[in-house]
Write an enzyme that holds these catalytic residues in place. Structure first.
Site, PDB file in Angstrom:
ATOM      1  N   LYS A  27       0.770  -1.105   0.075  1.00 18.31           N
ATOM      2  CA  LYS A  27      -0.018  -0.047   0.164  1.00 18.31           C
ATOM      3  C   LYS A  27       0.811   1.216   0.053  1.00 18.31           C
ATOM      4  O   LYS A  27       2.084   1.354   0.244  1.00 18.31           O
ATOM      5  CB  LYS A  27      -0.959  -0.088   1.171  1.00 18.31           C
ATOM      6  CG  LYS A  27      -2.101  -0.931   0.961  1.00 18.31           C
ATOM      7  CD  LYS A  27      -3.348  -0.979   1.879  1.00 18.31           C
ATOM      8  CE  LYS A  27      -4.391  -1.861   1.470  1.00 18.31           C
ATOM      9  NZ  LYS A  27      -5.418  -2.218   2.347  1.00 18.31           N
ATOM     10  N   ARG A  51      -3.144 -10.128   5.079  1.00 16.69           N
ATOM     11  CA  ARG A  51      -3.616 -10.356   3.779  1.00 16.69           C
ATOM     12  C   ARG A  51      -2.460  -9.617   2.727  1.00 16.69           C
ATOM     13  O   ARG A  51      -2.269  -8.518   2.786  1.00 16.69           O
ATOM     14  CB  ARG A  51      -4.741  -9.463   3.734  1.00 16.69           C
ATOM     15  CG  ARG A  51      -5.400  -9.322   2.152  1.00 16.69           C
ATOM     16  CD  ARG A  51      -6.806  -8.667   2.125  1.00 16.69           C
ATOM     17  NE  ARG A  51      -7.502  -8.536   0.806  1.00 16.69           N
ATOM     18  CZ  ARG A  51      -7.101  -7.876  -0.269  1.00 16.69           C
ATOM     19  NH1 ARG A  51      -6.154  -6.910  -0.117  1.00 16.69           N
ATOM     20  NH2 ARG A  51      -7.732  -7.897  -1.303  1.00 16.69           N
TER      21      ARG A  51
HETATM   22  N1  PMM Z   1      -7.461  -4.206   1.139  1.00 18.69           N
HETATM   23  C1  PMM Z   1      -7.924  -4.108  -0.296  1.00 18.69           C
HETATM   24  C2  PMM Z   1      -9.082  -4.855  -0.461  1.00 18.69           C
HETATM   25  N2  PMM Z   1      -9.564  -5.703   0.353  1.00 18.69           N
HETATM   26  N3  PMM Z   1      -9.790  -6.633   2.717  1.00 18.69           N
HETATM   27  C3  PMM Z   1      -9.524  -6.566   3.884  1.00 18.69           C
HETATM   28  N4  PMM Z   1     -10.087  -7.333   4.673  1.00 18.69           N
HETATM   29  N5  PMM Z   1      -8.348  -5.661   4.175  1.00 18.69           N
HETATM   30  C4  PMM Z   1      -7.496  -4.964   3.268  1.00 18.69           C
HETATM   31  O1  PMM Z   1      -6.612  -4.106   3.906  1.00 18.69           O
HETATM   32  C5  PMM Z   1      -8.083  -5.001   2.025  1.00 18.69           C
HETATM   33  C6  PMM Z   1      -9.276  -5.803   1.734  1.00 18.69           C
HETATM   34  C7  PMM Z   1      -7.225  -3.328  -1.277  1.00 18.69           C
HETATM   35  O2  PMM Z   1      -6.020  -3.942  -1.569  1.00 18.69           O
HETATM   36  P1  PMM Z   1      -5.855  -4.659  -2.916  1.00 18.69           P
HETATM   37  O3  PMM Z   1      -6.281  -3.789  -4.092  1.00 18.69           O
HETATM   38  O4  PMM Z   1      -4.341  -5.115  -3.048  1.00 18.69           O
HETATM   39  O5  PMM Z   1      -6.534  -5.917  -2.895  1.00 18.69           O
END
Ligand code: PMM
Length: 272
Positions: free
Chosen positions: A219, A254
């Site tokens: 991020k 994650r």
């Molecule tokens: N971040 C993204 C998408 N889904 N879900 C949870 N539970 N926590 C997060 O921090 C989160 C998420 C955005 O990141 P991406 O585009 O790399 O998936």
């Protein structure tokens, strides 16, 4: 079905591997946008030791446009069905009840809702009715609004309060305490300074009484710290963060690069 029925290891931090089936997601956008490519990537995440594969069809990056329900379903359902047949534990990353329901029917075992039930008024009841684990993340507003809503007097206290309010509603809707995981929502309606404050206050989030998952992978705040504008080059900083979180025995992370994070967690496990 409770989280304990999923038989996760309890002696280490769990790894949720990210599988974005979107042409525009910020970290793997355009690379894994066909079903075949997504499946290939999902299998690789499993081979590398992902405990959970988090399948998402809608980009949540700040400012992104929404897609239709049909488009979201078309992206995620075939992937979930195929990976579930391999006995993978799949979470569906969606804010829509209709998508969550179809995903559960296709084999998903966990609902990951970045709005914690705020985006779709039927989400909590539908999840409760199916008795599946629910991952509730803190954010403010939708993808278009969240950047302007990143204003806090006391970031930790406000996010804790807002999450506690979500917990009350989630439990009132009938989701079991045994089925709830919380996520403070790194980067969602938060600037770098807010993200670091939250990461420094993890015990307070754990005191809410539920397992905590952190999604910080690649991020922007990590890019700002180590001067890495492209997302791939934020991976070393992400791995360093996972090592620290794992040493503090956070429930889950994650991440994009599962193997590196499983390794970091092994190293952290050597510190008591
Ligand atoms: N971040 C993204 C998408 N889904 N879900 C949870 N539970 N926590 C997060 O921090 C989160 C998420 C955005 O990141 P991406 O585009 O790399 O998936």
């Amino acid at each position: 079905m409770a989280i304990s029925d999923l038989r996760f290891p309890t002696d280490r931090t769990l790894v949720m591997g990210i599988l974005n089936v979107t042409p525009d997601s910020f970290a793997d956008g355009g690379r894994y946008n066909s079903i075949e490519a997504a499946l290939h990537r999902g299998k690789r995440l499993l081979d590398e030791g992902a405990d959970i594969v988090d399948v998402g069809g809608e980009s949540t990056r700040p400012g992104s446009e929404r897609i239709s329900v049909d488009e979201e379903l078309a992206r995620v359902i075939p992937v979930i069905r195929a990976l579930s047949e391999l006995n993978a534990i799949i979470s569906i990353d969606t804010t829509r009840a209709e998508v969550a329901i179809a995903a559960i029917e296709a084999g998903a075992k966990i609902v990951n809702d970045i709005s914690a039930g705020l985006a779709d008024p039927t989400m909590l009841k539908e999840v409760a009715a199916r008795n599946v684990p629910y991952l509730a993340m803190h954010t403010r507003g939708n993808a278009k609004e969240m950047t302007s809503l990143a204003t806090y007097k006391d970031i930790v206290a406000e996010v804790l309060n807002e999450l506690a309010e979500r917990v009350r509603e989630i439990l009132a809707a009938g989701i079991s305490t045994k089925n709830l995981v919380l996520d403070p929502g790194i980067g969602f309606a938060k600037e770098a300074i807010h993200n670091w404050a939250i990461l420094n206050a993890l015990p307070q989030f754990e005191e809410l009484g539920f397992p905590v998952l952190i999604g910080a992978s690649r991020k922007r705040f990590l890019g700002e710290l180590v001067d890495a504008s492209d997302t791939d080059s934020r991976e070393p900083a992400t791995i360093a963060l996972t090592a620290i979180l794992a040493e503090r025995r956070i429930w889950g992370v994650r991440v994009h690069d599962v193997k590196a994070h499983r390794d970091a967690i092994k190293v952290a496990g050597k510190f008591k």
